[in-house]
Design a protein around this motif. Structure first.
Motif, PDB file in Angstrom:
ATOM      1  N   ILE A 156       0.845  -1.195   0.000  1.00 23.18           N
ATOM      2  CA  ILE A 156       0.000   0.000   0.000  1.00 23.18           C
ATOM      3  C   ILE A 156       0.880   1.245   0.000  1.00 23.18           C
ATOM      4  CG2 ILE A 156      -1.802   1.255   1.261  1.00 23.18           C
ATOM      5  CD1 ILE A 156      -2.493  -1.507   2.579  1.00 23.18           C
ATOM      6  N   CYS A 157       0.698   2.089  -1.013  1.00 28.04           N
ATOM      7  CA  CYS A 157       1.514   3.297  -1.102  1.00 28.04           C
ATOM      8  C   CYS A 157       0.874   4.418  -0.276  1.00 28.04           C
ATOM      9  CB  CYS A 157       1.669   3.736  -2.557  1.00 28.04           C
ATOM     10  SG  CYS A 157       2.616   5.264  -2.705  1.00 28.04           S
ATOM     11  N   ASP A 158       1.641   4.952   0.657  1.00 27.58           N
ATOM     12  CA  ASP A 158       1.107   6.014   1.517  1.00 27.58           C
ATOM     13  C   ASP A 158       1.115   7.366   0.808  1.00 27.58           C
ATOM     14  OD1 ASP A 158       0.621   4.333   3.731  1.00 27.58           O
ATOM     15  OD2 ASP A 158       2.745   4.380   4.236  1.00 27.58           O
ATOM     16  N   SER A 159       1.824   7.471  -0.329  1.00 25.13           N
ATOM     17  CA  SER A 159       1.850   8.749  -1.049  1.00 25.13           C
ATOM     18  C   SER A 159       0.663   8.880  -1.989  1.00 25.13           C
ATOM     19  CB  SER A 159       3.140   8.885  -1.860  1.00 25.13           C
ATOM     20  OG  SER A 159       4.247   8.847  -0.994  1.00 25.13           O
ATOM     21  N   CYS A 160       0.451   7.889  -2.844  1.00 29.10           N
ATOM     22  CA  CYS A 160      -0.629   8.016  -3.828  1.00 29.10           C
ATOM     23  C   CYS A 160      -1.868   7.216  -3.445  1.00 29.10           C
ATOM     24  CB  CYS A 160      -0.139   7.608  -5.218  1.00 29.10           C
ATOM     25  SG  CYS A 160       0.228   5.855  -5.360  1.00 29.10           S
ATOM     26  N   GLY A 161      -1.760   6.366  -2.450  1.00 28.87           N
ATOM     27  CA  GLY A 161      -2.928   5.620  -1.990  1.00 28.87           C
ATOM     28  C   GLY A 161      -3.257   4.383  -2.809  1.00 28.87           C
ATOM     29  N   ARG A 165       6.200   3.408  -0.110  1.00 33.05           N
ATOM     30  CA  ARG A 165       6.005   4.205  -1.321  1.00 33.05           C
ATOM     31  C   ARG A 165       6.178   3.324  -2.536  1.00 33.05           C
ATOM     32  NH1 ARG A 165       9.333   9.509  -1.713  1.00 33.05           N
ATOM     33  NH2 ARG A 165      10.913   8.140  -0.828  1.00 33.05           N
ATOM     34  N   CYS A 166       5.278   3.475  -3.483  1.00 37.08           N
ATOM     35  CA  CYS A 166       5.358   2.662  -4.691  1.00 37.08           C
ATOM     36  C   CYS A 166       6.511   3.151  -5.565  1.00 37.08           C
ATOM     37  CB  CYS A 166       4.038   2.691  -5.448  1.00 37.08           C
ATOM     38  SG  CYS A 166       3.662   4.268  -6.225  1.00 37.08           S
ATOM     39  N   ALA A 167       6.857   2.375  -6.561  1.00 35.25           N
ATOM     40  CA  ALA A 167       7.996   2.715  -7.423  1.00 35.25           C
ATOM     41  C   ALA A 167       7.773   4.069  -8.099  1.00 35.25           C
ATOM     42  CB  ALA A 167       8.182   1.621  -8.471  1.00 35.25           C
ATOM     43  N   ARG A 168       6.555   4.312  -8.525  1.00 34.19           N
ATOM     44  CA  ARG A 168       6.260   5.559  -9.220  1.00 34.19           C
ATOM     45  C   ARG A 168       6.465   6.760  -8.287  1.00 34.19           C
ATOM     46  NH1 ARG A 168       0.489   6.474 -12.007  1.00 34.19           N
ATOM     47  NH2 ARG A 168       0.538   4.224 -11.850  1.00 34.19           N
ATOM     48  N   CYS A 169       5.958   6.668  -7.079  1.00 36.20           N
ATOM     49  CA  CYS A 169       6.103   7.773  -6.120  1.00 36.20           C
ATOM     50  C   CYS A 169       7.551   7.924  -5.688  1.00 36.20           C
ATOM     51  CB  CYS A 169       5.199   7.559  -4.920  1.00 36.20           C
ATOM     52  SG  CYS A 169       3.454   7.755  -5.309  1.00 36.20           S
ATOM     53  N   ALA A 170       8.255   6.815  -5.548  1.00 35.87           N
ATOM     54  CA  ALA A 170       9.657   6.883  -5.125  1.00 35.87           C
ATOM     55  C   ALA A 170      10.488   7.577  -6.206  1.00 35.87           C
ATOM     56  CB  ALA A 170      10.191   5.476  -4.879  1.00 35.87           C
TER      57      ALA A 170
HETATM   58 ZN   LIG Z   1       2.488   5.727  -4.915  1.00 36.06          ZN
END
Ligand SMILES: [Zn+2]
Ligand SMILES: [Zn+2]
Length: 162
Positions: free
Chosen positions: A114-119, A154-159
């Motif tokens: 679960i990405c805490d940045s983009c949800g 954080r997902c790869a995209r957000c990272a």
């Molecule tokens: Zn994300």
């Protein structure tokens, strides 16, 4: 989740990743198992499947209400219970939200990222972690009845974006 229901993951290609295929698959499973996919259950399933991120019950209620007039919250909860019970969707306990399952045909327990940045949340199509936990619990004489495996970060995209 009972171990008898946990089956190894089949090849990812056999999983349904697009919304239409997912809805078709659930309808087919309901048909085979004699389950009633009522218009409301179907609507809730559709909303969960269409959402880009896991959705909360409250948001589902708002959306159902928008196109159906007044709908009592318990009806939406009952629809969610039905979808959960038959493994068509998962509940992410740590964020109290629902997400469609990539493998609605097979009952399973899989970890979520679960990405805490983009949800956004991703179901890890790998049941080894769940199995290891269950085996270790049984060794200790513990009988698991439910399992929640949710990894936050954080997902790869957000990272990449930061
Ligand atoms: Zn994300
Ligand atoms: Zn799943």
């Amino acid at each position: 989740m009972k171990s008898a229901n946990v089956q190894p993951c089949i090849h990812p290609d056999a999983h349904v990743h697009d919304r239409k295929a997912f809805l078709r698959e659930v309808a087919a499973v309901c048909n085979e198992r004699g389950l009633r996919l009522t218009p409301l259950r179907e609507r809730v399933l559709h909303l969960v499947a269409s959402a880009e991120r896991p959705v909360k019950a409250y948001d589902l209620m708002q959306q159902v209400r928008d196109d159906k007039g007044v709908v009592a919250p318990p009806t939406v909860y009952r629809a969610l219970d039905f979808l959960l019970e038959h493994g068509f969707i998962h509940k992410l306990e740590s964020i109290n939200a629902f997400i469609g399952c990539h493998q609605p045909r097979i009952r399973h327990s899989a970890p979520f990222l679960i990405c805490d940045s983009c949800g956004r949340a991703v179901e890890m199509e790998n049941e080894q972690a769940a199995r290891v936990l269950e085996e270790q619990a049984l060794i200790l004489g513990f009988q698991p009845s439910a399992q929640t495996l949710e990894v936050h970060g954080r997902c790869a995209r957000c990272a990449r974006a930061s």
